[in-house]
Design an enzyme around this catalytic site. Structure first.
Site, PDB file in Angstrom:
ATOM      1  N   SER A 122     -82.153  58.029 119.118  1.00 38.19           N
ATOM      2  CA  SER A 122     -80.933  57.359 118.636  1.00 38.19           C
ATOM      3  C   SER A 122     -80.299  58.021 117.425  1.00 38.19           C
ATOM      4  CB  SER A 122     -81.238  55.889 118.314  1.00 38.19           C
ATOM      5  OG  SER A 122     -82.257  55.784 117.334  1.00 38.19           O
TER       6      SER A 122
ATOM      7  N   ASN B 201     -90.537  62.357 120.423  1.00 35.07           N
ATOM      8  CA  ASN B 201     -89.998  62.603 119.082  1.00 35.07           C
ATOM      9  C   ASN B 201     -90.081  61.386 118.167  1.00 35.07           C
ATOM     10  OD1 ASN B 201     -87.788  63.850 117.121  1.00 35.07           O
ATOM     11  ND2 ASN B 201     -87.017  61.850 117.784  1.00 35.07           N
TER      12      ASN B 201
ATOM     13  N   SER C 183     -95.405  68.375 113.142  1.00 35.89           N
ATOM     14  CA  SER C 183     -94.847  68.629 111.811  1.00 35.89           C
ATOM     15  C   SER C 183     -95.680  69.726 111.164  1.00 35.89           C
ATOM     16  CB  SER C 183     -94.927  67.368 110.951  1.00 35.89           C
ATOM     17  OG  SER C 183     -94.693  67.679 109.593  1.00 35.89           O
TER      18      SER C 183
ATOM     19  N   TYR D 289     -99.889  60.315 108.219  1.00 37.61           N
ATOM     20  CA  TYR D 289     -98.866  61.062 108.962  1.00 37.61           C
ATOM     21  C   TYR D 289     -99.406  62.435 109.402  1.00 37.61           C
ATOM     22  CZ  TYR D 289     -94.222  63.162 109.766  1.00 37.61           C
ATOM     23  OH  TYR D 289     -93.119  63.801 110.309  1.00 37.61           O
TER      24      TYR D 289
HETATM   25  P1  NAP Z   1     -85.594  59.292 111.857  1.00 36.91           P
HETATM   26  O1  NAP Z   1     -84.237  59.735 111.489  1.00 36.91           O
HETATM   27  O2  NAP Z   1     -86.268  58.229 111.041  1.00 36.91           O
HETATM   28  O3  NAP Z   1     -85.571  58.804 113.401  1.00 36.91           O
HETATM   29  C1  NAP Z   1     -86.723  58.260 113.990  1.00 36.91           C
HETATM   30  C2  NAP Z   1     -86.424  57.868 115.421  1.00 36.91           C
HETATM   31  O4  NAP Z   1     -87.633  57.311 115.988  1.00 36.91           O
HETATM   32  C3  NAP Z   1     -85.346  56.796 115.549  1.00 36.91           C
HETATM   33  O5  NAP Z   1     -84.619  57.009 116.735  1.00 36.91           O
HETATM   34  C4  NAP Z   1     -86.163  55.511 115.679  1.00 36.91           C
HETATM   35  O6  NAP Z   1     -85.404  54.520 116.342  1.00 36.91           O
HETATM   36  C5  NAP Z   1     -87.355  56.006 116.511  1.00 36.91           C
HETATM   37  N1  NAP Z   1     -88.538  55.171 116.393  1.00 36.91           N
HETATM   38  C6  NAP Z   1     -89.262  54.895 115.265  1.00 36.91           C
HETATM   39  N2  NAP Z   1     -90.267  54.059 115.561  1.00 36.91           N
HETATM   40  C7  NAP Z   1     -90.206  53.816 116.899  1.00 36.91           C
HETATM   41  C8  NAP Z   1     -90.978  53.040 117.805  1.00 36.91           C
HETATM   42  N3  NAP Z   1     -92.050  52.333 117.409  1.00 36.91           N
HETATM   43  N4  NAP Z   1     -90.623  53.015 119.118  1.00 36.91           N
HETATM   44  C9  NAP Z   1     -89.543  53.703 119.542  1.00 36.91           C
HETATM   45  N5  NAP Z   1     -88.781  54.473 118.735  1.00 36.91           N
HETATM   46  C10 NAP Z   1     -89.109  54.518 117.424  1.00 36.91           C
HETATM   47  O7  NAP Z   1     -86.634  60.494 111.905  1.00 36.91           O
HETATM   48  P2  NAP Z   1     -86.401  62.087 112.060  1.00 36.91           P
HETATM   49  O8  NAP Z   1     -86.444  62.688 110.719  1.00 36.91           O
HETATM   50  O9  NAP Z   1     -85.267  62.372 112.968  1.00 36.91           O
HETATM   51  O10 NAP Z   1     -87.778  62.488 112.757  1.00 36.91           O
HETATM   52  C11 NAP Z   1     -87.920  62.663 114.152  1.00 36.91           C
HETATM   53  C12 NAP Z   1     -89.296  63.235 114.442  1.00 36.91           C
HETATM   54  O11 NAP Z   1     -89.448  64.474 113.755  1.00 36.91           O
HETATM   55  C13 NAP Z   1     -90.441  62.343 113.955  1.00 36.91           C
HETATM   56  O12 NAP Z   1     -91.516  62.412 114.864  1.00 36.91           O
HETATM   57  C14 NAP Z   1     -90.830  62.974 112.656  1.00 36.91           C
HETATM   58  O13 NAP Z   1     -92.163  62.700 112.310  1.00 36.91           O
HETATM   59  C15 NAP Z   1     -90.617  64.435 112.971  1.00 36.91           C
HETATM   60  N6  NAP Z   1     -90.454  65.286 111.790  1.00 36.91           N
HETATM   61  C16 NAP Z   1     -89.428  65.069 110.912  1.00 36.91           C
HETATM   62  C17 NAP Z   1     -89.302  65.886 109.789  1.00 36.91           C
HETATM   63  C18 NAP Z   1     -88.192  65.707 108.807  1.00 36.91           C
HETATM   64  O14 NAP Z   1     -88.215  66.426 107.787  1.00 36.91           O
HETATM   65  N7  NAP Z   1     -87.226  64.849 109.028  1.00 36.91           N
HETATM   66  C19 NAP Z   1     -90.240  66.897 109.579  1.00 36.91           C
HETATM   67  C20 NAP Z   1     -91.273  67.088 110.488  1.00 36.91           C
HETATM   68  C21 NAP Z   1     -91.365  66.274 111.593  1.00 36.91           C
HETATM   69  P3  NAP Z   1     -85.543  52.955 115.963  1.00 36.91           P
HETATM   70  O15 NAP Z   1     -85.295  52.851 114.494  1.00 36.91           O
HETATM   71  O16 NAP Z   1     -84.591  52.238 116.813  1.00 36.91           O
HETATM   72  O17 NAP Z   1     -86.947  52.618 116.326  1.00 36.91           O
END
Ligand code: NAP
Length: 248
Positions: free
Chosen positions: A15, A91, A143, A156
């Site tokens: 989303s 993701n 990550s 995490y």
């Molecule tokens: P984000 O903006 O917080 O988005 C997280 C997404 O996951 C949202 O669509 C959220 O939708 C969904 N989500 C969370 N809990 C959920 C659940 N229980 N069931 C279904 N959907 C769920 O995070 P992001 O930064 O884009 O991160 C995406 C991925 O990349 C994650 O796995 C994160 O660990 C990884 N990552 C991110 C970074 C970074 O620097 N941002 C670095 C390394 C890895 P809802 O709120 O509707 O649930």
């Protein structure tokens, strides 16, 4: 069957943030998209509209990835709405940061349940469809902290290291069925997840990035798009760090 015009790519956490970028990237390559997230909101509506405007089918599914029964029902619904499932991108992820001595056990469990168990749940339910077709692509979002560790993120980091183990095991199990399984390990990417970090931490992060800038969601989406493409058909069981050189 409502939109039966080909395979679908399932993107959990599609989303917003990195997941949204991945969904848009795969849609630009002509894939229909199933966006999975835990709640309906404006961000989800905007993502679905943006993807549909690219000329592919797109549908949203509300599902908590940590709940096996919800995942089972959701995958069944996706498989009946589309012809079959060709791509799965795990993701969806959360953080509950804290130093180990202060970390509440429930915060450890919550992060493992969404990030690691959620990945297992979707693979468990989607793989049978790929096995039947003898083709498929699975990409799990790990990550760099799953590789390097990070103070304040024991839960995490454990979940993201676990995802690497799941990726390599599934790659070995699924190879004979024509299904590749890889992980992408992002560094620091500017999204809602990282926006809450204190400025001091953000500045520290920047000094640790050789390429001298934070990642953008599109940087991660480009790598995922490649791993889901025909050009990546001989790559499986790999962890691709997309991190500006943080982890080498
Ligand atoms: P984000 O903006 O917080 O988005 C997280 C997404 O996951 C949202 O669509 C959220 O939708 C969904 N989500 C969370 N809990 C959920 C659940 N229980 N069931 C279904 N959907 C769920 O995070 P992001 O930064 O884009 O991160 C995406 C991925 O990349 C994650 O796995 C994160 O660990 C990884 N990552 C991110 C970074 C970074 O620097 N941002 C670095 C390394 C890895 P809802 O709120 O509707 O649930």
């Amino acid at each position: 069957m409502i939109e039966a015009n080909g395979d679908v790519a399932v993107v959990t956490g599609g989303s917003r943030g990195i997941g949204k970028s991945i969904a848009v990237k795969l849609a630009s390559a002509g894939h229909n998209i199933a966006v999975v997230c835990s709640k309906a909101d404006e961000s989800l509506d905007g993502t679905v509209a943006e993807i549909k405007a690219l000329g592919v089918s797109c549908r949203a599914y509300i599902c908590d990835v940590s709940d096996f029964n919800q995942v089972k029902d959701t995958v069944k619904n996706i498989a009946s709405d589309f012809e079959s499932i060709g791509i799965l991108v795990n993701n969806a992820g959360i953080t509950r940061d804290g130093l180990v001595l202060r970390m509440k056990p429930e915060d450890f469990d919550a992060v493992i349940a969404v990030n690691l168990k959620g990945t297992f749940n979707f693979i468990h339910e989607v793989f049978p469809y790929m096995m039947k077709k003898r083709t498929g692509r699975i990409v799990n979002i790990s990550s760099v902290v799953g590789v390097m560790g990070n103070a304040g993120q024991a839960n995490y980091s454990a979940s993201k290291a676990g995802i690497i183990g799941v990726t390599k095991s599934c790659a070995r199990e699924f190879a004979s069925r024509g299904v590749t399984v890889n992980a992408v390990a992002p560094g620091y990417v500017e999204t809602a997840m990282t926006a809450v970090l204190p400025d001091k931490i953000k500045e520290q992060m920047l000094t640790a990035i050789p390429l001298g800038r934070y990642g953008r969601p599109e940087d991660i989406a480009n790598a995922v798009g490649f791993l889901c493409s025909e050009q990546a058909s001989y790559i499986t069981g790999q962890v691709l760090c997309v991190d500006g050189g943080m982890c080498m």
